[in-house]
Scaffold this motif. Structure first.
Motif, PDB file in Angstrom:
ATOM      1  N   PHE A   7       4.465  10.036   6.878  1.00 11.37           N
ATOM      2  CA  PHE A   7       4.875   9.110   5.818  1.00 11.37           C
ATOM      3  C   PHE A   7       5.987   8.184   6.296  1.00 11.37           C
ATOM      4  CE2 PHE A   7       7.210   7.690   2.118  1.00 11.37           C
ATOM      5  CZ  PHE A   7       6.178   7.243   1.294  1.00 11.37           C
ATOM      6  N   LEU A   8       6.975   8.719   6.990  1.00 16.94           N
ATOM      7  CA  LEU A   8       8.057   7.873   7.497  1.00 16.94           C
ATOM      8  C   LEU A   8       7.513   6.823   8.461  1.00 16.94           C
ATOM      9  CD1 LEU A   8      10.849  10.539   8.095  1.00 16.94           C
ATOM     10  CD2 LEU A   8      10.789   8.791   6.308  1.00 16.94           C
ATOM     11  N   HIS A   9       6.551   7.222   9.263  1.00 20.64           N
ATOM     12  CA  HIS A   9       5.934   6.249  10.176  1.00 20.64           C
ATOM     13  C   HIS A   9       5.204   5.160   9.402  1.00 20.64           C
ATOM     14  CE1 HIS A   9       3.913   4.647  13.711  1.00 20.64           C
ATOM     15  NE2 HIS A   9       2.767   4.733  13.045  1.00 20.64           N
ATOM     16  N   ALA A  10       4.442   5.569   8.360  1.00 14.76           N
ATOM     17  CA  ALA A  10       3.712   4.586   7.559  1.00 14.76           C
ATOM     18  C   ALA A  10       4.671   3.636   6.858  1.00 14.76           C
ATOM     19  CB  ALA A  10       2.824   5.300   6.543  1.00 14.76           C
ATOM     20  N   ALA A  11       5.759   4.192   6.310  1.00 16.54           N
ATOM     21  CA  ALA A  11       6.718   3.358   5.583  1.00 16.54           C
ATOM     22  C   ALA A  11       7.407   2.372   6.519  1.00 16.54           C
ATOM     23  CB  ALA A  11       7.745   4.247   4.891  1.00 16.54           C
ATOM     24  N   ASN A  12       7.864   2.844   7.658  1.00 15.41           N
ATOM     25  CA  ASN A  12       8.562   1.950   8.586  1.00 15.41           C
ATOM     26  C   ASN A  12       7.625   0.903   9.173  1.00 15.41           C
ATOM     27  OD1 ASN A  12      11.310   2.958   8.540  1.00 15.41           O
ATOM     28  ND2 ASN A  12      10.529   4.823   9.505  1.00 15.41           N
ATOM     29  N   SER A  13       6.372   1.267   9.401  1.00 13.23           N
ATOM     30  CA  SER A  13       5.402   0.289   9.896  1.00 13.23           C
ATOM     31  C   SER A  13       5.160  -0.790   8.845  1.00 13.23           C
ATOM     32  CB  SER A  13       4.079   0.985  10.249  1.00 13.23           C
ATOM     33  OG  SER A  13       4.264   1.898  11.301  1.00 13.23           O
ATOM     34  N   GLN A  14       5.033  -0.391   7.592  1.00  8.56           N
ATOM     35  CA  GLN A  14       4.819  -1.368   6.524  1.00  8.56           C
ATOM     36  C   GLN A  14       6.029  -2.272   6.366  1.00  8.56           C
ATOM     37  OE1 GLN A  14       3.211   0.230   2.823  1.00  8.56           O
ATOM     38  NE2 GLN A  14       4.248  -1.365   1.644  1.00  8.56           N
ATOM     39  N   ALA A  15       7.211  -1.704   6.479  1.00  5.09           N
ATOM     40  CA  ALA A  15       8.435  -2.494   6.303  1.00  5.09           C
ATOM     41  C   ALA A  15       8.559  -3.595   7.337  1.00  5.09           C
ATOM     42  CB  ALA A  15       9.654  -1.571   6.372  1.00  5.09           C
ATOM     43  N   MET A  16       7.927  -3.420   8.497  1.00  8.73           N
ATOM     44  CA  MET A  16       8.039  -4.424   9.555  1.00  8.73           C
ATOM     45  C   MET A  16       7.346  -5.730   9.191  1.00  8.73           C
ATOM     46  SD  MET A  16       7.455  -2.010  12.914  1.00  8.73           S
ATOM     47  CE  MET A  16       7.538  -3.412  14.034  1.00  8.73           C
ATOM     48  N   VAL A  17       6.428  -5.709   8.207  1.00  3.83           N
ATOM     49  CA  VAL A  17       5.676  -6.930   7.869  1.00  3.83           C
ATOM     50  C   VAL A  17       6.033  -7.440   6.479  1.00  3.83           C
ATOM     51  CG1 VAL A  17       3.794  -6.433   9.467  1.00  3.83           C
ATOM     52  CG2 VAL A  17       3.681  -5.542   7.126  1.00  3.83           C
ATOM     53  N   TYR A  18       7.084  -6.908   5.877  1.00  2.55           N
ATOM     54  CA  TYR A  18       7.592  -7.404   4.604  1.00  2.55           C
ATOM     55  C   TYR A  18       9.050  -7.807   4.771  1.00  2.55           C
ATOM     56  CZ  TYR A  18       3.300  -6.142   2.190  1.00  2.55           C
ATOM     57  OH  TYR A  18       1.995  -6.088   1.786  1.00  2.55           O
ATOM     58  N   LYS A  19       9.570  -8.513   3.798  1.00  2.00           N
ATOM     59  CA  LYS A  19      10.803  -9.281   3.987  1.00  2.00           C
ATOM     60  C   LYS A  19      12.067  -8.547   3.552  1.00  2.00           C
ATOM     61  CE  LYS A  19      12.089 -14.148   3.394  1.00  2.00           C
ATOM     62  NZ  LYS A  19      11.664 -15.433   2.819  1.00  2.00           N
ATOM     63  N   THR A  20      11.966  -7.606   2.629  1.00  5.46           N
ATOM     64  CA  THR A  20      13.159  -6.955   2.081  1.00  5.46           C
ATOM     65  C   THR A  20      13.178  -5.476   2.468  1.00  5.46           C
ATOM     66  OG1 THR A  20      12.218  -6.191  -0.017  1.00  5.46           O
ATOM     67  CG2 THR A  20      12.927  -8.505   0.095  1.00  5.46           C
ATOM     68  N   ASN A  21      14.206  -4.773   1.991  1.00  9.55           N
ATOM     69  CA  ASN A  21      14.266  -3.332   2.207  1.00  9.55           C
ATOM     70  C   ASN A  21      13.585  -2.569   1.075  1.00  9.55           C
ATOM     71  OD1 ASN A  21      16.311  -4.048   0.352  1.00  9.55           O
ATOM     72  ND2 ASN A  21      17.402  -2.131   0.741  1.00  9.55           N
ATOM     73  N   HIS A  22      12.600  -3.231   0.450  1.00  8.40           N
ATOM     74  CA  HIS A  22      11.769  -2.596  -0.572  1.00  8.40           C
ATOM     75  C   HIS A  22      10.306  -2.828  -0.211  1.00  8.40           C
ATOM     76  CE1 HIS A  22      14.982  -1.762  -3.550  1.00  8.40           C
ATOM     77  NE2 HIS A  22      15.561  -2.800  -2.960  1.00  8.40           N
ATOM     78  N   ILE A  23       9.514  -1.765  -0.267  1.00  7.91           N
ATOM     79  CA  ILE A  23       8.071  -1.884  -0.060  1.00  7.91           C
ATOM     80  C   ILE A  23       7.364  -1.127  -1.167  1.00  7.91           C
ATOM     81  CG2 ILE A  23       8.221  -2.192   2.441  1.00  7.91           C
ATOM     82  CD1 ILE A  23       7.394   0.766   2.736  1.00  7.91           C
ATOM     83  N   ILE A  24       6.110  -1.487  -1.402  1.00  7.22           N
ATOM     84  CA  ILE A  24       5.319  -0.893  -2.479  1.00  7.22           C
ATOM     85  C   ILE A  24       4.121  -0.174  -1.882  1.00  7.22           C
ATOM     86  CG2 ILE A  24       3.987  -3.022  -2.818  1.00  7.22           C
ATOM     87  CD1 ILE A  24       3.892  -2.365  -5.811  1.00  7.22           C
ATOM     88  N   MET A  25       3.804   0.988  -2.434  1.00  3.58           N
ATOM     89  CA  MET A  25       2.610   1.729  -2.034  1.00  3.58           C
ATOM     90  C   MET A  25       1.810   2.071  -3.279  1.00  3.58           C
ATOM     91  SD  MET A  25       3.827   4.388   0.919  1.00  3.58           S
ATOM     92  CE  MET A  25       4.482   3.823   2.505  1.00  3.58           C
ATOM     93  N   THR A  26       0.549   1.627  -3.312  1.00  4.75           N
ATOM     94  CA  THR A  26      -0.336   1.925  -4.442  1.00  4.75           C
ATOM     95  C   THR A  26      -0.918   3.321  -4.241  1.00  4.75           C
ATOM     96  OG1 THR A  26      -1.971   0.633  -3.204  1.00  4.75           O
ATOM     97  CG2 THR A  26      -0.931  -0.422  -5.094  1.00  4.75           C
ATOM     98  N   MET A  27      -0.544   4.255  -5.093  1.00  7.31           N
ATOM     99  CA  MET A  27      -0.977   5.642  -4.959  1.00  7.31           C
ATOM    100  C   MET A  27      -2.072   5.913  -5.988  1.00  7.31           C
ATOM    101  SD  MET A  27       0.990   6.164  -2.462  1.00  7.31           S
ATOM    102  CE  MET A  27       0.818   7.885  -2.038  1.00  7.31           C
ATOM    103  N   GLY A  28      -3.281   5.501  -5.617  1.00  3.69           N
ATOM    104  CA  GLY A  28      -4.435   5.652  -6.486  1.00  3.69           C
ATOM    105  C   GLY A  28      -5.534   4.729  -6.010  1.00  3.69           C
ATOM    106  N   SER A  29      -6.671   4.750  -6.709  1.00  3.71           N
ATOM    107  CA  SER A  29      -7.787   3.879  -6.346  1.00  3.71           C
ATOM    108  C   SER A  29      -8.808   3.917  -7.475  1.00  3.71           C
ATOM    109  CB  SER A  29      -8.406   4.315  -5.016  1.00  3.71           C
ATOM    110  OG  SER A  29      -9.301   3.309  -4.540  1.00  3.71           O
ATOM    111  N   ASP A  30     -10.062   3.620  -7.159  1.00  4.21           N
ATOM    112  CA  ASP A  30     -11.102   3.507  -8.176  1.00  4.21           C
ATOM    113  C   ASP A  30     -11.258   4.798  -8.971  1.00  4.21           C
ATOM    114  OD1 ASP A  30     -11.558   0.999  -7.228  1.00  4.21           O
ATOM    115  OD2 ASP A  30     -13.429   1.474  -6.187  1.00  4.21           O
ATOM    116  N   PHE A  31     -11.048   4.725 -10.273  1.00  3.05           N
ATOM    117  CA  PHE A  31     -11.311   5.808 -11.218  1.00  3.05           C
ATOM    118  C   PHE A  31     -10.631   7.124 -10.819  1.00  3.05           C
ATOM    119  CE2 PHE A  31     -14.744   2.741 -11.711  1.00  3.05           C
ATOM    120  CZ  PHE A  31     -14.700   2.532 -13.078  1.00  3.05           C
TER     121      PHE A  31
END
Length: 993
Positions: free
Chosen positions: A285-309
């Motif tokens: 999870f820390l790897h996923a979060a830090n990787s995502q943060a590299m392509v966004y602008k602030t120290n806040h990122i969003i993760m959608t925890m869910g999907s179809d139905f």
């Protein structure tokens, strides 16, 4: 704007208006006055300024029909198709939210929530209200559905958003009002949608699908969050909307899906067990979060925890998310700089706003969308063309139904024809706006169900319309509706020797419109409401019409005449057969040299039978114009890519379409009312080129199908207009029926395009019109439904009409787009119209804007057999006077017994007309002929907030601000000024005169 009687505008009057409108507006006084300190932005969990804050957003994406019907999805039926049951999702989520006050959940589709809510006990409803008041259950988007953005008309989108948001307002008050637009699944994003969302009061928009090349560039430059300036005409920031592109579409990061349908391992946190995996989960999870943060602008990122139905068994998700938050945050004691929290899109948006940064500015749209080099989602612009047309006609019928409910009052809902209602059709139309409905990307049985719901809704409205016309006219004679006039079927007119036609015009300007009625006589007298004779002609029904209607009608001829109807009203015409009339002369074989009226002249090539030129006789303009039909051979995959053409994807296997015939067989007829050139290109493609005596537009009525597939090749049929207009590979299409956007071949304004599909990669949605222009000439094509189109050569415009495909395109629908029916078991036949106008570019909008509105909001014809009662009122207008040409009456519907919802729009852009691109002032008290306006309050576009209480987040663009446009103030409390492209929404308190 708040007014009561003639009092001046003041804030103190807002309280009085709240009292007046509280029942209608769904905002009880107690909910208005309470301080909502625990919902919305006030309910957000705290974050940590010196850390990377990961906003976990539990959500479910619940399609309002796709692989299953709406009913099947709600109840969890037909799980052999897809395991999904929305009622269980909401049951389970509410139960789990009560277990932990930190947990959050967002819900989107009001169509489903409304059904579920009605089934709940009062104690459950009170529990849910408490969750909403505390911000633990938050509504986002909030429309009846998550609408498609390419194939929907703006009027229908506004209606469905209003329907959903009104229910949330009435049920939950201010805490039920969404602050974020959430369009995570539509297949490309329209600029007009962003403009509408901004005017509805949303602070931001989030979506998941963006072109793969666009996303790659944005990730590299940290521009996945931006400011979208969604109108060239509206004063910034009126149509400015902060827009965020979600990192994983709308799915969780890989390896972190904990729904019952997921296969990822749960968090196993008992250290005494061999399969303890907390350390592994935390590190991934820390790897996923830090990787995502590299392509966004602030120290806040969003993760959608869910999907179809998902969340049908919500404990699986929440138990693991609770653990994830606990164990990841525990690492902060060891120096971790990641903070995880339950959140919502609005809470995430609030943190981005607090960052006080500047954001890249975008002024175009997000079409076309591709998810890989050969996968352009441009086929659905045309998929299911019959359903697209039916939806458009039904939208027109709904506006008529809404208007007559106001004009006739209570008599409309309970009258001589029984109980009528507009609500059934309103809800059916709202469902039809879903991104797997009118888009054509659903399974066949679901498409059939959408059409069935629309038909059922229209039956309810027919009763209301009949009651209304009986009340307004004073005649209770039975009204007959003929919904198949496009194929010359109407049992009454085919058999009756004497009947009347009532023409209702839902527009706010007088209407002149040609009508064609199936008859079996050869001569008729037609008289208008004043008894004056109307020029009419009887022409033989064409062979192609006889073939397409099959056994559904028996008329040999059509009666053609021009009707006039007053604004927001009706006019009556009387038709009687002439006895012993001579037989008709059959159409002549061969193409004429040309046909013309006082406005237009059209010539034909005598060797091919095809169009050769079009002239505007008023302006003395002439262009070369040829038109023909072609088909693209649908790809079944090749060595480059396995991608096939399907309901979503358009991928021809060649850049050169196959001409259906270079020569047309031709018949022609010329009368004082209409001139026709009937063309046959093959057994499955025909057309009538038609010019009415009083028309400034040339009509091309095309009939295509059944598309032959015995050769095992899927076919995507286009018509192509080739002109000598010097376009420099530029053309223009509309956005959801409103503003026009410039398109250029192999070009994107936002990034350097690497074109991989030269045909599909240049297709754009055409919702109501497209045009080609140079300095001297503009050729505008008005369509009767949403279609895909492009300009692939200078001076050329092609429009896709019909698709029949033999393979699925692997986007989930699981079946090919291969439509048939009981009437056409060998394949669907589709008929439609294109209207062509030729003008100078400086004045073209003065023609095509009103023409497009007439096609979208076509008049409604009702028929009465025999004579009407002698005292019947034969003409009626609901307006004291026609509105100026620049103003469209967009909405006129009953809100409650004393209140009416009114939307007025300026339908011209700021640059497109010397005559009409100027502010226009309307006096609301002098608007209606049968209503006195006693009070008025202005609302936002979606009618769920008072306009003067609507507050937006303010965002700063990176590039220099566009100069502010001149501000205009309303000249009085009753007079409202509309600027170009502005829509203003009012709640009126009225009494009947």
């Amino acid at each position: 704007m708040s007014v009561c009687n003639m009092a001046a505008r003041s804030r103190c009057l807002a309280v009085a208006l709240l009292f007046i409108f509280s029942g209608a507006f769904g905002l009880p006084i107690n909910q208005q006055e309470k301080d909502p300190t625990t919902c919305g932005y006030q309910s957000c969990h705290s974050t940590k300024a010196n850390m990377l804050n990961v906003h976990l957003v539990p959500h479910t994406h619940d399609d309002v029909g796709w692989l299953k019907t709406v009913d099947q999805y709600f109840y969890g039926d037909r799980n052999d198709i897809q395991h999904a049951g929305v009622q269980y999702i909401l049951d389970s989520v509410v139960d789990q939210l009560l277990k932990n006050p930190d947990r959050r959940f967002i819900y989107v589709e009001t169509a489903f929530f409304y059904r579920w809510w009605k089934q709940q006990s009062s104690s459950t409803q009170q529990t849910v209200r408490q969750l909403v008041d505390e911000g633990r259950l938050e509504f986002v988007n909030g429309g009846w559905c998550m609408s498609d953005e390419a194939t929907t008309h703006y009027s229908a989108v506004i209606d469905q958003m209003t329907l959903g948001l009104r229910f949330l307002n009435e049920t939950f008050g201010v805490c039920g009002r969404p602050r974020v637009a959430w369009h995570i699944d539509p297949f490309g994003h329209a600029r007009e949608h962003a403009s509408m969302f901004a005017q509805m009061g949303y602070d931001g928009l989030f979506f998941g699908r963006v072109d793969y090349q666009d996303r790659g560039r944005r990730m590299a430059e940290k521009e996945q969050e931006l400011l979208w300036r969604a109108s060239e005409s509206l004063t910034p920031p009126m149509a400015d909307l902060f827009t965020g592109i979600l990192p994983n579409g709308y799915n969780p990061p890989e390896g972190f899906c904990w729904d019952q349908l997921c296969s990822d391992a749960p968090i196993r946190d008992d250290p005494d067990l061999d399969d303890y995996n907390v350390d592994d989960v935390v590190q991934r999870f820390l790897h996923a979060a830090n990787s995502q943060a590299m392509v966004y602008k602030t120290n806040h990122i969003i993760m959608t925890m869910g999907s179809d139905f998902q969340y049908e068994n919500a404990i699986l998700w929440y138990k693991n998310l609770d653990k994830l938050i606990h164990y990841v945050n525990a690492q902060q004691a060891n120096g971790s700089m990641v903070n995880v929290l339950y959140s919502t899109p609005s809470c995430y948006l609030q943190e981005l706003h607090r960052a006080n940064l500047t954001w890249p500015l975008k002024e175009d749209d997000f079409f076309p969308y591709a998810d890989d080099a050969h996968n352009f989602w441009t086929g659905y612009f045309t998929s299911r063309p019959a359903l697209k047309r039916y939806e458009r006609i039904t939208n027109s019928n709904l506006q008529t139904c809404n208007q007559l409910e106001v004009l006739a009052g209570p008599a409309s809902r309970k009258g001589p024809f029984g109980k009528g209602d507009s609500e059934t059709l309103r809800k059916a139309m709202a469902v039809a706006q879903h991104h797997d409905a009118v888009s054509g990307t659903e399974k066949q049985h679901v498409a059939n169900n959408y059409a069935k719901m629309l038909a059922n809704g229209w039956q309810h409205c027919q009763v209301l319309v009949s009651n209304s016309l009986a009340s307004l006219s004073g005649s209770s004679a039975e009204r007959i509706y003929c919904d198949n006039l496009n194929i010359s079927v109407c049992p009454l007119t085919e058999s009756s020797k004497k009947f009347s036609v009532s023409v209702y015009n839902s527009l706010a300007q007088p209407l002149s419109w040609p009508i064609r009625l199936p008859v079996n006589g050869t001569a008729y007298r037609v008289a208008d409401a004043k008894g004056k004779p109307v020029d009419s002609q009887v022409v033989p029904v064409s062979r192609s019409t006889q073939e397409v209607r099959r056994n559904r009608g028996f008329a040999m001829n059509e009666l053609v005449f021009q009707v006039q109807a007053p604004p927001l009203g009706y006019s009556t015409y009387f038709v009687s057969a002439i006895q012993d009339a001579p037989p008709l002369f059959p159409p002549r074989s061969g193409a004429p040299t040309g046909i013309q009226n006082k406005y237009l002249k059209v010539t034909f090539d005598p060797d091919t039978g095809l169009l050769s030129s079009l002239s505007n006789l008023e302006t003395k303009q002439t262009i070369k114009l040829t038109q023909n039909f072609y088909w693209y051979n649908a790809s079944v995959g090749n060595s480059e890519s396995s991608q096939t053409s399907g309901a979503y994807i358009f991928r021809p296997n060649s850049s050169t379409p196959i001409v259906i015939s270079k020569v047309a067989k031709v018949q022609s007829l010329q009368t004082s009312v209409v001139q026709e050139v009937r063309q046959w290109f093959s057994p499955w493609v025909s057309q009538v080129v038609r010019l009415y005596a009083d028309s400034k537009a040339l009509e091309l009525e095309w009939t295509v199908g059944p598309l032959p597939v015995l050769d095992k090749r899927g076919k995507e049929v286009i018509t192509r207009l080739d002109t000598d207009i010097k376009t420099s590979e530029i053309f223009y299409t509309d956005s959801n029926g409103r503003e026009m956007l410039q398109r250029r071949k192999d070009f994107r304004p936002t990034w350097q395009l690497k074109q991989t599909e030269p045909i599909a990669g240049n297709y754009y949605p055409i919702n109501s019109r497209a045009f080609l222009k140079d300095d001297m000439n503009q050729l505008t094509v008005v369509t009767d439904r949403s279609q895909g189109g492009s300009s692939l050569q200078n001076g050329s415009l092609e429009i896709m009409l019909h698709r029949r495909l033999l393979y699925d395109d692997y986007r989930g629908v699981g079946e090919p787009l291969n439509e048939a029916s009981e009437i056409f078991p060998e394949g669907l036949v589709v008929r439609g119209r294109l209207l062509l106008s030729l003008d100078h570019p400086a004045s073209a909008a003065d023609t095509h804007r009103p023409l497009a509105q007439q096609v979208v909001f076509q008049p409604l014809l009702t028929f009465t057999d025999g004579d009407l009662s002698p005292n019947a009122r034969l003409e009626f207008s609901g307006l004291q006077a026609a509105l100026p040409p620049a103003v469209h009456l967009l909405t006129f519907s009953q809100w409650d017994e004393e209140s009416v919802l009114l939307r007025l729009e300026h339908q011209f852009q700021s640059w497109e007309s010397k005559v009409n691109s100027h502010p226009v002032t309307i006096n609301l008290q002098k608007l209606f002929s049968t209503l006195d306006v006693l009070g008025v309050s202005e609302l936002n576009l979606s009618a769920n907030q008072w306009k003067d209480e609507m507050k937006h987040f303010s965002w700063a663009p990176q590039k220099e601000e566009t100069p502010m446009l001149k501000q205009f103030e309303d000249p009085s409390v009753w007079e409202v000024t509309l600027r170009p492209m502005e829509i203003r929404t009012f709640l009126l308190r009225v009494s009947r005169k």
